[in-house]
Design a protein around this motif. Structure first.
Motif, short mmCIF file in Angstrom:
data_model
loop_
_atom_site.label_atom_id
_atom_site.label_comp_id
_atom_site.label_asym_id
_atom_site.label_seq_id
_atom_site.Cartn_x
_atom_site.Cartn_y
_atom_site.Cartn_z
N GLN A 216 45.08 39.09 42.30
CA GLN A 216 43.84 39.81 42.02
C GLN A 216 43.47 40.67 43.21
O GLN A 216 43.39 40.21 44.34
N MET A 217 43.25 41.95 42.93
CA MET A 217 42.87 42.87 43.99
C MET A 217 41.39 42.73 44.30
O MET A 217 40.56 42.64 43.40
N ALA B 27 44.37 33.03 47.43
CA ALA B 27 43.69 31.88 46.84
C ALA B 27 44.45 31.40 45.60
O ALA B 27 44.99 32.20 44.82
N TRP B 28 44.47 30.12 45.41
CA TRP B 28 45.22 29.52 44.32
C TRP B 28 44.76 30.07 42.97
O TRP B 28 43.57 30.21 42.71
#
Length: 123
Positions: free
Chosen positions: A118-119, A112-113
């Motif tokens: 991010q995990m 995602a932009w």
């Protein structure tokens, strides 16, 4: 029965990993397993599933490569258009995990932009 790589147009699958527009404008793809083989890579032994469309000259290869010493499996897909006219790929995911919700926890990095690194951990 869950598809290993659901394609757009198969009404038995709500989620899809692959969508293309064929040369004649049709957007339906029906992939079936044609064969399976193993191949050695620099990282180890990969299993490759060859899927072919029932009606069009399109081949999708699904590659699964377990990473030694970990519980990670690398997955990627390659598409070959064996037809004479161009096709348009609308969506191609690197893989699909056909597991039921709650059977396992999956950790991944989504695309995602502004959140590429991010995990996310989900059941």
């Amino acid at each position: 029965n869950r598809a290993a790589y659901p394609a757009f147009g198969d009404i038995t699958n709500r989620l899809t990993s692959f969508q293309m527009t064929h040369a004649d404008g049709n957007i339906t793809t029906f992939l079936q397993v044609d064969s399976v083989y193993s191949e050695s890579t620099g990282k180890g032994e990969a299993t490759v599933f060859i899927l072919k469309d029932k009606h069009y000259p399109v081949t999708v290869r699904l590659h699964y490569l377990p990473v030694k010493g970990s519980d990670i499996i690398e997955m990627w897909a390659t598409v070959t258009n064996n037809g004479k006219k161009d096709v348009t790929i609308r969506r191609i995911d690197s893989g699909f995990l056909p597991i039921r919700r709650g059977d396992a926890w999956v950790t991944h990095l989504h695309g995602a932009w502004t959140a590429e690194r991010q995990m996310v951990k989900i059941p």
